[in-house]
Structures are given as structure tokens and as C-alpha cells.
Design an enzyme around this catalytic site. Structure first.
Site, PDB file in Angstrom:
ATOM      1  N   LYS A   1     -15.090   4.662  49.989  1.00 45.08           N
ATOM      2  CA  LYS A   1     -16.103   3.418  49.981  1.00 45.08           C
ATOM      3  C   LYS A   1     -15.699   2.461  51.370  1.00 45.08           C
ATOM      4  CE  LYS A   1     -17.979   5.394  46.332  1.00 45.08           C
ATOM      5  NZ  LYS A   1     -17.656   5.211  45.104  1.00 45.08           N
TER       6      LYS A   1
ATOM      7  N   ASP B   1      -8.962   1.026  38.473  1.00 45.51           N
ATOM      8  CA  ASP B   1      -9.777   1.383  39.503  1.00 45.51           C
ATOM      9  C   ASP B   1     -10.238   0.154  40.400  1.00 45.51           C
ATOM     10  OD1 ASP B   1     -11.868   2.265  41.103  1.00 45.51           O
ATOM     11  OD2 ASP B   1     -12.587   3.759  39.871  1.00 45.51           O
TER      12      ASP B   1
ATOM     13  N   ARG C   1       1.291  21.011  53.937  1.00 44.13           N
ATOM     14  CA  ARG C   1       0.798  20.336  52.747  1.00 44.13           C
ATOM     15  C   ARG C   1       1.475  18.929  52.375  1.00 44.13           C
ATOM     16  NH1 ARG C   1       1.476  24.698  49.592  1.00 44.13           N
ATOM     17  NH2 ARG C   1       3.117  23.803  48.548  1.00 44.13           N
TER      18      ARG C   1
ATOM     19  N   TYR D   1     -16.483   4.302  35.905  1.00 44.41           N
ATOM     20  CA  TYR D   1     -17.366   5.297  36.681  1.00 44.41           C
ATOM     21  C   TYR D   1     -17.507   6.419  35.875  1.00 44.41           C
ATOM     22  CZ  TYR D   1     -18.033   7.866  41.171  1.00 44.41           C
ATOM     23  OH  TYR D   1     -18.509   8.858  41.995  1.00 44.41           O
TER      24      TYR D   1
END
Ligand SMILES: *Cc1c(COP(=O)(O)O)cnc(C)c1O
Length: 394
Positions: free
Chosen positions: A210, A185, A59, A113
Site C-alpha cells: 500500500k 496491522d 535466500r 482484513y
């Protein structure tokens, strides 16, 4: 003179590829792991759990994730480190949780967003954090909105539907003076076109889904912070069990190597198409940060090193049906969410549905385009055909 890589394209090629990660192969391999084996009980006891770059348990990552995180940190001068997340939305949520406490107030840009708004208005509210929205073009005027409780300001520049470019340095300097944390962002520009920390941002977030991945086949997010916020980000993301698959990290690292050349091409083609669209009689307005009439264009000129491939435009006439007809006619533009891949996309968008403090002034229906790596002449021919078809229908 030092031979350390300094310029961006060199960093993109060499980042995270040290011998410790890659050995003698070019690309740091995929290390899949849950269990990490120790030679002895003494070694097991001596190992420390949450320490980046040290084997402990799957993890906490393996060299595959660590090398990608290091390469992303290298792109952001002034950054202490980067953590990876299973999506852009996970990156945004965990970054906000790392800085906010019950009773705090968050200032959120109105052009954010939509899922970012959902997280604030639902989850954060439930945990006692109040979100107030602000005009993306507010600049230094944000100081009038600050209260004793304001703990963080979230920016997204430009907005990914309406493309207002924020005055990031002005907002950051107001925030710094009051000890308020700034989060950005930075998905549209990436650190290639907008190095966020140099502009005063504390916490920079990317939907790597993206442009970093760049091939429309992986979901991934990243959060990069200054020294001051690094510990809190690490603790919060580990407590919440955030982990990214090494296969996805591998694909993102592969995408990163070509990010510079891809962005250069997205920029050139998108700009050409935006300028062409602006001259078409069926088009009322083009919203592209590099065009002079885009809100906040002067900030783009001052602060950005380039423009990526995503922008919107508004049709002069028609409604829902004409817009759908236009988009349906396009042969080289896929219809779907996301962007930043090698392929072009067209999407009907209705930004006023996600606004609370700013009005939309454009009248006609809006379409958002992602300009991919196809030949721009083919894309222009396609758009020209679509516009004439939609004119006949109107
Ligand atoms: C797509 C996107 C996100 C979210 O990224 P996911 O990986 O889809 O969760 C966040 N911000 C912006 C601006 C985006 O376009």
C-alpha cells in the site's frame, strides 16, 4: 547534540543508505543473487547461515533487502528489527505462526482484513489454535475475554472497511500485565502516523504493497518486532523460506523516500473530500477516523499523528444497482482492490460479510474510497456528478 537523524522525514530520506549498502551511489543498488561466492573453503566454513547483514546464500538476502529492512526499523522507535515478506498476507501469517503454538487461543479483532480471518479460521484452526473475535471498540474490556490459553491479541486500527479506531494503549497494557503478545496491522497509518511500539505493540505489521511502495506496482509485507520476539520471527520466517526479490525491495525503498510528502497530501485531500461528502444530501454517513462521529475518533485524536487517504461512506438510498451505477460513473477513480498508490480508487464494500461478533448499523450501500494525488477539486467534481447520477436513478 548529535547529527543522527531523529525526525521522521529525515529518517525516510537517509534510512538504509549507509556507505555499506550504497557505496558512492545515492540509492542502494539491486543485488540479485542465489549463490554467494567465498574465497576459500575456510571462509565458507566460518560463515554463519541465518545472520542478517552477512552474505551467505541468496535466500537470506543481500544489501538491497537489508537496507530496506533497516530503514523500516528506524521508523519504529523501540524496535529490534524488520523482516520482509512477499505480501502483506505473508507477513501477517508468518508473524502469527512465530508466536502461536497448538492449544493456544488468539483474540482477533472483528474488523480485521478478510484474508487475516481466513488464515485464522482455516490454517490456524487446523494446527490447533483457536481464534475468538472481539469488538474493535472493546478497549480495556478485553481483559474479560482472556483465558489461561490466550497467547496473543491481534489488532487492526482503524479497520480498513469500517474504520473503527481501537484503544491500542489500553489493550496493550492489559496484554502486557498478563504476558500476552500484541500484534498490530498498521497498514492504514504506517509508523509515520502511528508509531506502534511507542503505544505498547510488540509486533507491527505493514502491507508495504500500500503506502510504502506507493505506486501500485509491487506486492510486499514487513514485520517489525521488539527484542523479545525478534529471534522467533527470524527463525520462523527462515524456516518457511520467506524471501523478497531485490527488485521489489528496491522499488519499495524508492517509494519510502517520498512516503512523508505523499501521506501529507493523501491526508489533506482525503479530509477535504470526506468533509465535502458529509454535507451531500445523498450521503448518510462518512466513516473517516478524523471526523467526530467515526467510532473511536477520540482514540485517533489522542494517539495518531495524522490520517491517510482511505475511508468509506454510506449512501442514503438505493442498493447494489445504484451503488454500481455511482462507481461506474466516476472518471478519476479506478475500480479495483488494494490502495495506497498515487491514484484514486472506489470500491463497493460489504463489511457485514466478514463479521462475527459485531453488527453493522448503517442501512445503505457502502463505498470505500482511496484518495490519490490528483487535484482534489477534480475528484470532488467527479464525485458530485456520480452522486447526482445515482440520485436520478433512485
Ligand atoms: C492489503 C492489506 C493487507 C494485505 O496486503 P497484501 O500485500 O495485499 O497481501 C493486509 N492488511 C490490510 C489492512 C490491507 O489493506
Amino acid at each position: 547534540m548529535t547529527a543522527e537523524p531523529k525526525r521522521t522525514d529525515t529518517k525516510l530520506v537517509s534510512g538504509g543508505r549507509g556507505k555499506g549498502y550504497a557505496g558512492r551511489v545515492v540509492n542502494p543498488p539491486v543485488w540479485r543473487a542465489s549463490t554467494i561466492l567465498f574465497d576459500t573453503v575456510a571462509e565458507l566454513r566460518a560463515a554463519h547461515a541465518p545472520e542478517d547483514g552477512r552474505f551467505y546464500y541468496g535466500r537470506y538476502g543481500t544489501p538491497t533487502q537489508w537496507s530496506l529492512a533497516e530503514a523500516l526499523t528506524d521508523l519504529e522507535p523501540g524496535a529490534a528489527g524488520t523482516r520482509l515478506f512477499p505480501s502483506g498476507v505473508a507477513a501477517i501469517s508468518v508473524a502469527l505462526m512465530a508466536v502461536l503454538r497448538p492449544g493456544d487461543e488468539l483474540l482477533m479483532v472483528d474488523s480485521a482484513y478478510a484474508p487475516t480471518r481466513t488464515f485464522c479460521d482455516g490454517f490456524l484452526k487446523r494446527f490447533g489454535v483457536t481464534t475468538r473475535y472481539y469488538d474493535p471498540l472493546i478497549g480495556a474490556g478485553i481483559k474479560d475475554l482472556l483465558t489461561e490459553k490466550t497467547r496473543a491479541i491481534f489488532l487492526e486500527s482503524p479497520g480498513s472497511l469500517t474504520f473503527e479506531v481501537q484503544d491500542v494503549p489500553a489493550i496493550c497494557s492489559v496484554a502486557r500485565a498478563r504476558g500476552i503478545v500484541t500484534l498490530l496491522d498498521n497498514t492504514w497509518a504506517t509508523p509515520i502516523f502511528f508509531p506502534a511500539m511507542a503505544a505498547g505493540i510488540d509486533i507491527s505489521i505493514l502491507a508495504c504493497t500500500k503506502y510504502v511502495v506507493g505506486h501500485s506496482d509491487v506486492m510486499l509485507g514487513s514485520v517489525t518486532t521488539t527484542d523479545q520476539h525478534w529471534r522467533a520471527l527470524c527463525d520462523t520466517s527462515r524456516t518457511l523460506g520467506q524471501h523478497v526479490s531485490p527488485d521489489d525491495a528496491y522499488l519499495a525503498a524508492r517509494g519510502l523516500r517520498t512516503l512523508g510528502v505523499r501521506l501529507g497530501q493523501h491526508q489533506a485531500s482525503a479530509l477535504r473530500i470526506a468533509q465535502w461528502l458529509k454535507d451531500q444530501p445523498q450521503v448518510a454517513k462518512v466513516l473517516h477516523p478524523a471526523l467526530v462521529d467515526c467510532p473511536g475518533h477520540e482514540h485517533w485524536v489522542r494517539d495518531f499523528k495524522g490520517a491517510s487517504g482511505l475511508f468509506s461512506f454510506v449512501l442514503r438510498r438505493g442498493g447494489e444497482a445504484e451503488r454500481a451505477r455511482f462507481v461506474d460513473q466516476l472518471k478519476h477513480f479506478g475500480i479495483g482492490y488494494s490502495w495506497g498508490g498515487f491514484e484514486s480508487l472506489a470500491l463497493p464494500v460489504d463489511p457485514h460479510r466478514f463479521r462475527s461478533v459485531t453488527e453493522r448499523t448503517e442501512e445503505g450501500p457502502m463505498v470505500r474510497l482511496h484518495i490519490g494525488l490528483e487535484d482534489p477539486d477534480d475528484l470532488i467534481a467527479d464525485l458530485a456528478y456520480g452522486l447526482s447520477a445515482c440520485e436520478e436513478a433512485a
